[in-house]
Scaffold this active site. Structure first.
Site, PDB file in Angstrom:
ATOM      1  N   GLU A  16       0.774  -1.178  -0.011  1.00 33.48           N
ATOM      2  CA  GLU A  16      -0.105   0.108  -0.041  1.00 33.48           C
ATOM      3  C   GLU A  16       0.847   1.144   0.029  1.00 33.48           C
ATOM      4  O   GLU A  16       0.829   2.039   0.842  1.00 33.48           O
ATOM      5  CB  GLU A  16      -0.767  -0.131   1.228  1.00 33.48           C
ATOM      6  CG  GLU A  16      -1.952  -1.170   1.141  1.00 33.48           C
ATOM      7  CD  GLU A  16      -3.072  -1.019   2.292  1.00 33.48           C
ATOM      8  OE1 GLU A  16      -3.024  -0.026   2.892  1.00 33.48           O
ATOM      9  OE2 GLU A  16      -4.047  -1.994   2.250  1.00 33.48           O
ATOM     10  N   GLU A  47      -4.933  -8.963   1.120  1.00 36.49           N
ATOM     11  CA  GLU A  47      -5.541  -8.630   2.332  1.00 36.49           C
ATOM     12  C   GLU A  47      -7.168  -8.317   2.137  1.00 36.49           C
ATOM     13  O   GLU A  47      -7.363  -7.561   1.189  1.00 36.49           O
ATOM     14  CB  GLU A  47      -5.022  -7.161   2.982  1.00 36.49           C
ATOM     15  CG  GLU A  47      -3.672  -7.322   3.312  1.00 36.49           C
ATOM     16  CD  GLU A  47      -3.319  -5.822   4.035  1.00 36.49           C
ATOM     17  OE1 GLU A  47      -4.021  -5.089   4.399  1.00 36.49           O
ATOM     18  OE2 GLU A  47      -2.130  -5.706   4.002  1.00 36.49           O
TER      19      GLU A  47
END
Ligand code: FCB
Length: 458
Positions: free
Chosen positions: A167, A362
């Site tokens: 991220e 995720e």
């Protein structure tokens, strides 16, 4: 090229963690300070003044944690490496005890039949590098490549699937624009500069890994679907396109096309600065990923400014015209709307856009279910429903042609949830903060049943 990714014949399952969120032992065995140690120590940054100094003590309890993963029947363990554990100052002096730890961890996974996949950067930048400018400094990208080589030299004989960043949107824009994550800088357009250097770091590291013979270099992105509340409102649609540029296209453009698109450059003039984006940078990034990790929790609904209360990520889109984010019910405990169709759409669109194999790296939910029942169980039916709906959405995306190889649950353990401290629990295993006792929740048993192929009845 021989890929070691899951082959996709059926969906592979795994669980994910991140070093700073679970390891603790932040001053042990020569580990240097990271930006998250420094940030968390500053009053008002993390809920209840908490930090990751103890976390889940996984630095000492990794064997127990790998037993849990093996017991789940998960084939994959996505973990991250703490850069300051192996290079306490970010560059130069190597800490062998840090490398030894990850060596033991990898062996502990393999000996249980669990395949480890490593993420090199899950936000714990060595503080020394931040003191030199952090991700606003091009030198950090070069240091990241050297760190990558060091870690690969030690683990690469056993770890075959690598991710550079987790991220990078959060690292760049929450860290340097909104200031709600480490290093806590609120410098607007500097977020774009950080994003470029993170991409450059990815490109340099990917080249090193490829030269070393790695066939599966990926990057993990928190791409997001953006849904305008009124699709007929041309002004709102235009602003939504800007938001999409700063969240999604800033990564996908360079990775796929080797360029930042015009719409992005219109809101991010920093990315048109030849002093920042130098000749060759974007060519290096283009085609550098062999696979993409997609982290998904929630869709985002855009609306006219003032239509909703201030959103925690509102300042994380520098240069974008004012907009608000509407969050509908149902929501998880962290306030994120639940809508699995966003995952299906994202996977289909991202595969179409990139042509790359994808892994859901995720997905999971925070619910206030961290209370043990008197019989010692945690009956987290809400988390089971969330996971079931999102696994089904992933399967629908596969049926629609998206090449999705794995679904990796966030997360194994209730852990340090960044600015939320220990107040938001995403684990499928409850962790007692007083004595570190691990107790699998009902969701753990549901996933185990799902993996083993039995008809799971939550
Ligand atoms: C993601 C992070 C991960 C975790 C989840 C809830 O943004 O990558 O570390 O905190 O959110």
């Amino acid at each position: 090229m021989t890929s070691s990714l899951p082959d996709g014949a059926s969906l592979a399952f795994g669980v994910a963690t991140a070093a700073y969120q679970i390891e603790g032992a932040t001053t042990e065995d020569g580990r240097g300070p990271s930006i998250w140690d420094t940030f968390a120590a500053r009053p008002g940054t993390v809920r209840d003044g908490q930090d990751g100094s103890v976390a889940c003590d996984s630095y000492h309890r990794y064997d127990e944690d790998l037993d849990l993963i093996a017991g789940l029947g998960a084939g994959w363990y996505r973990f991250s490496i703490a850069w300051p554990r192996v290079l306490p100052d970010g560059t130069g002096r190597v800490e062998p005890r840090g490398l030894d730890y990850y060596d033991r961890l990898v062996d502990a996974a393999l000996s249980r039949g669990v395949t480890p996949t490593a993420t090199l950067y899950h936000w714990d930048l060595p503080q020394t590098l931040e003191d030199r400018g952090g991700w606003l400094d091009r030198g950090t990208a070069e240091a990241f490549a050297d760190y990558t080589t060091l870690v690969h030299d030690r683990l690469g004989d056993r770890v075959r699937v690598w991710a550079t960043h987790n991220e990078p949107w959060c690292a760049a824009y929450l860290g340097y624009a909104a200031g709600v994550h480490a290093p806590g800088r609120r410098e607007g357009g500097a977020g774009h500069v950080a994003a470029h250097h993170l991409l450059l770091g990815h490109g340099l590291a990917a080249a090193r890994l490829h030269e070393a013979g790695v066939d599966d270099v990926g990057i993990v992105l928190n791409l997001a679907p953006f849904w305008p509340e009124d699709p007929d409102d041309a002004q709102l649609v235009a602003v939504t396109d800007q938001v999409d540029a700063v969240r999604n296209r800033v990564w996908l453009g360079p990775l796929v096309d080797g360029r930042y698109d015009e719409g992005l450059l219109a809101v991010a003039p920093e990315l048109a600065d030849p002093g920042v984006v130098r000749d060759g940078d974007l060519a290096l990034v283009r085609g550098s990923a062999d696979w993409l990790g997609v982290n998904y929790y929630t869709p985002f609904r855009t609306a006219e400014p003032g239509a909703a209360e201030a959103h925690p990520e509102a300042d994380a889109y520098p240069g974008v015209a004012p907009v608000s984010f509407v969050v509908r019910e149902p929501r998880t405990d962290i306030g994120w709307e639940v809508d699995a169709s966003g995952l299906e759409q994202l996977l289909v669109d991202t595969h179409r856009r990139t042509g790359l194999p994808l892994m859901v790296t995720e997905n999971g939910a925070a619910y206030p279910d961290d209370v043990l029942n008197t019989d010692g169980s945690v009956d987290d039916q809400d988390r089971i429903a969330y996971l079931r709906d999102h696994v089904e959405a992933t399967e629908r995306a596969r049926a629609a042609g998206a090449d999705v190889r794995a679904y990796i649950v966030w997360t194994l353990l209730d852990n340090f949830e960044w600015a939320e401290g220990y107040t938001k629990t995403f684990g499928i295993v409850h962790v007692d903060p007083a004595d570190q006792t691990r107790t699998p929740k009902a969701s753990f048993h549901w996933i185990a049943q799902h993996i083993s192929g039995s008809t799971a009845t939550p």
